[in-house]
Design an enzyme around this catalytic site. Structure first.
Site, PDB file in Angstrom:
ATOM      1  CG  PHE A   1      -1.958   1.122   1.105  1.00 31.20           C
ATOM      2  CD1 PHE A   1      -3.109   0.967   0.339  1.00 31.20           C
ATOM      3  CD2 PHE A   1      -1.745   2.345   1.734  1.00 31.20           C
ATOM      4  CE1 PHE A   1      -4.034   2.001   0.201  1.00 31.20           C
ATOM      5  CE2 PHE A   1      -2.670   3.388   1.609  1.00 31.20           C
ATOM      6  CZ  PHE A   1      -3.822   3.204   0.844  1.00 31.20           C
TER       7      PHE A   1
ATOM      8  CG  ASP B   1       5.667   3.471   1.664  1.00 31.27           C
ATOM      9  OD1 ASP B   1       5.742   4.222   2.661  1.00 31.27           O
ATOM     10  OD2 ASP B   1       4.623   3.323   0.996  1.00 31.27           O
TER      11      ASP B   1
ATOM     12  CE  LYS C   1      -0.522   4.710   7.841  1.00 35.34           C
ATOM     13  NZ  LYS C   1      -1.918   4.993   8.077  1.00 35.34           N
TER      14      LYS C   1
HETATM   15  C1  LIG Z   1       3.097   2.166   3.696  1.00 39.67           C
HETATM   16  C2  LIG Z   1       2.156   3.290   3.386  1.00 39.67           C
HETATM   17  N1  LIG Z   1       2.467   4.166   2.416  1.00 39.67           N
HETATM   18  C3  LIG Z   1       1.670   5.213   2.114  1.00 39.67           C
HETATM   19  C4  LIG Z   1       0.481   5.402   2.777  1.00 39.67           C
HETATM   20  C5  LIG Z   1      -0.387   6.579   2.427  1.00 39.67           C
HETATM   21  O1  LIG Z   1      -0.403   7.493   3.475  1.00 39.67           O
HETATM   22  P1  LIG Z   1      -1.545   8.622   3.559  1.00 39.67           P
HETATM   23  O2  LIG Z   1      -2.828   7.920   3.820  1.00 39.67           O
HETATM   24  O3  LIG Z   1      -1.102   9.515   4.678  1.00 39.67           O
HETATM   25  O4  LIG Z   1      -1.543   9.329   2.256  1.00 39.67           O
HETATM   26  C6  LIG Z   1       0.105   4.516   3.785  1.00 39.67           C
HETATM   27  C7  LIG Z   1      -1.177   4.656   4.489  1.00 39.67           C
HETATM   28  O5  LIG Z   1      -1.700   3.746   5.082  1.00 39.67           O
HETATM   29  C8  LIG Z   1       0.965   3.426   4.098  1.00 39.67           C
HETATM   30  O6  LIG Z   1       0.647   2.541   5.057  1.00 39.67           O
END
Ligand SMILES: Cc1ncc(COP(=O)(O)O)c(C=O)c1O
Length: 401
Positions: free
Chosen positions: A135, A220, A249
Site C-alpha cells: 500500500f 516506504d 503517519k
Molecule cells: C506504507 C504506506 N504508504 C503510504 C500510505 C499513504 O499514506 P496517507 O494515507 O497519509 O496518504 C500509507 C497509508 O496507510 C501506508 O501505510
C-alpha cells in the site's frame, strides 16, 4: 442531541466504512465518544498518534508555533522545517529531506525523485517495481504502485510505470528488472496488506540486487517509520541502507505531515522541479520536531520492542486457547492476528462494545497499532477484552456445529 452519524450520511461522500462511533476527545491511549463513553485505542488514528492522543510535547509545540507562525510558504526559509530536517538526517543514513502533508505525497515524491534519477543516470529508465499486497497511497499514480487490484479497478486506466511483483521474493524482483526500471519500492513490513513480515535476508538481497543493477531502493516507511516497529526507522533492523525513505503517519504525532529523505546521490531534484504549498509548514514541522525529539530522547523505540514482544506473547497465549487463531505476526507495535475465517468485523465490533478499538485490516485479520507509549497494563486490559470477544466468537462457532 445532534445525530452526527446521520448528518455524515447526508453530507459526506460515501467513501468510508466507519464504525458507529463519533469521537470527540482523546488523551494518551484513551478516546471518548460524544456520549462520554471511554475507549482504549489500539488504532491510534491509523498508526498516527505515536505518543498517544494530545501528548503534552506535541500540544505545547503546536500551541507555541500557532501563536508564532503557522504558514509562510517555501518561498522563504522557516526554522521548524530546517530543525526537523537536521534531526532526521543526523539520526539516519540520509543527507536531505523534503516535507509534504501526507504519506502519499511522500511516496509520490519519492517516485518522482527516482524517475528523475533514471532520466539523469539510467538512460531514461522510469519504471518502479513494487510488491503485491503493498500500500503506497491513493493518488492515481500510487494506486498503480499499490499492488492491490481493488484500489486500481475503479480508476482504470491507472498510470503506467509500475510493475507489481510477489513480496518477499528476490527472483520476482530480478525477473521484473529490465532496462526500463529505475527503482524498487518496498515496505519493510507490509502494513495495510495485513502486517506481512518478510523472511530474514529479503531486503538485504534486494539491496544487493539494486546495487548490482545500479537502480535505487526506496523503502516506504510511512507506516513502519518513526519507532513503530522498534527502531527509529524500520530499515535499521534489516542491515541495509536504502537510497530513499518515505515517512508519514506517526512523524507528526497526530498532525498531518509527510516526508521523504534521500542520500546525496539520489537527491537529484533541481530548483522548481518539486514543491508544495503547505509541505514543511512551520506548524506541522514543529509538531514533527517535538514528536521525533521525544521519541529519541526517551528511547521510545526500545520501549516499543519490549511492549511489542509482550503484546505478541499475550496474543500467542490466546492463539493457544482458540484454535481459530492461525497466526500472530508483526514487529514492534505493528502486529496482526489472523483467523481461519472472516471473523474480523465480528471480533472488532464485540471489542468496541466492551471499550476497545481495533482495526480489521483484512476480513480474516485484525491489526494492533496502539500509541508507541502504550503500557503493559493497557496491553493487559486490551487482551482481557479481546479474550472475552474471542470466547464469544468461539461459543457461536460451537453453536453452529
Ligand atoms: C506504507 C504506506 N504508504 C503510504 C500510505 C499513504 O499514506 P496517507 O494515507 O497519509 O496518504 C500509507 C497509508 O496507510 C501506508 O501505510
Amino acid at each position: 442531541m445532534t445525530d452526527w452519524q446521520e448528518l455524515e450520511k447526508k453530507y459526506f461522500m460515501r467513501t468510508f466504512k466507519r464504525m458507529p462511533l463519533t469521537l470527540v476527545r482523546g488523551q494518551g491511549a484513551r478516546v471518548w465518544d460524544d456520549k462520554g463513553r471511554e475507549y482504549l485505542d489500539f488504532t491510534a488514528g491509523w498508526a498516527v498518534n505515536s505518543l498517544g492522543h494530545c501528548h503534552p510535547a506535541v500540544v505545547n509545540a503546536v500551541t507555541e508555533q500557532a501563536k508564532t507562525l503557522i504558514q509562510a510558504s517555501n518561498q522563504f526559509y522557516t526554522i521548524p522545517q530546517i530543525q526537523l530536517a537536521q534531526l532526521l538526517v543526523e539520526n539516519s543514513c540520509f543527507d536531505r529531506a523534503f516535507f509534504g502533508n501526507s504519506g502519499v505525497e511522500a511516496t509520490e515524491g519519492a517516485v518522482k525523485l527516482a524517475r528523475k534519477y533514471g532520466k539523469l543516470h539510467l538512460g531514461g529508465a522510469y519504471e518502479v517495481i513494487t510488491a503485491f499486497n503493498s500500500f503506497h497511497g491513493r493518488t492515481l499514480a500510487m494506486t498503480a504502485a499499490t499492488g492491490q487490484r481493488k484500489f486500481q479497478e475503479p480508476y482504470q486506466p491507472v498510470p503506467d510505470g509500475f510493475v507489481n511483483v510477489d513480496y518477499d521474493s528476490l527472483s520476482a524482483v530480478e525477473k521484473a528488472t529490465t532496462s526500463r526500471v529505475c527503482a524498487v519500492m518496498l515496505e519493510p513490513v507490509q502494513g495495510e496488506g495485513g502486517v506481512n513480515v518478510p523472511r530474514d535476508g529479503y531486503l538485504k538481497e534486494v539491496r544487493a540486487w539494486c546495487d548490482e543493477r545500479g537502480i535505487l531502493l526506496i523503502l516506504d516507511e510511512v507506516q513502519t517509520g518513526i519507532g513503530r516497529i522498534g527502531t527509529l526507522f524500520g530499515y535499521q533492523q534489516f542491515g541495509i541502507e536504502p537510497d530513499i525513505i518515505t515517512l508519514g503517519k506517526g512523524i507528526g504525532g497526530g498532525v498531518p505531515l509527510g516526508a521523504f529523505l534521500a542520500r546525496e546521490k539520489a537527491s537529484v531534484f533541481a530548483p522548481g522541479e518539486h514543491g508544495s504549498t503547505f509541505g514543511g509548514n512551520p506548524l506541522a514541522c514543529a509538531a514533527g520536531y517535538a514528536t521525533v525529539k521525544f521519541i529519541l530522547d526517551n528511547n521510545i523505540p526500545e520501549k516499543v520492542r519490549l511492549t511489542g514482544a509482550y503484546l505478541v506473547a499475550e496474543l500467542e497465549k490466546l492463539r493457544a486457547k482458540y484454535s481459530f487463531i492461525v497466526d500472530v505476526r508483526g514487529r514492534g507495535l505493528l502486529v496482526a492476528v489472523q483467523f481461519d475465517r472472516d471473523l474480523s468485523d465480528k471480533v472488532v465490533m464485540s471489542c468496541l462494545s466492551s471499550g476497545l478499538l481495533l482495526n480489521p485490516v483484512k476480513p480474516n485479520a485484525i491489526r494492533f497499532m496502539p500509541p508507541l507509549t502504550i503500557t503493559r497494563g493497557e496491553v493487559d486490559e486490551a487482551i482481557g477484552i479481546l479474550d472475552a470477544a474471542l470466547a464469544g466468537a468461539s461459543k457461536e462457532r460451537e453453536g453452529q456445529r
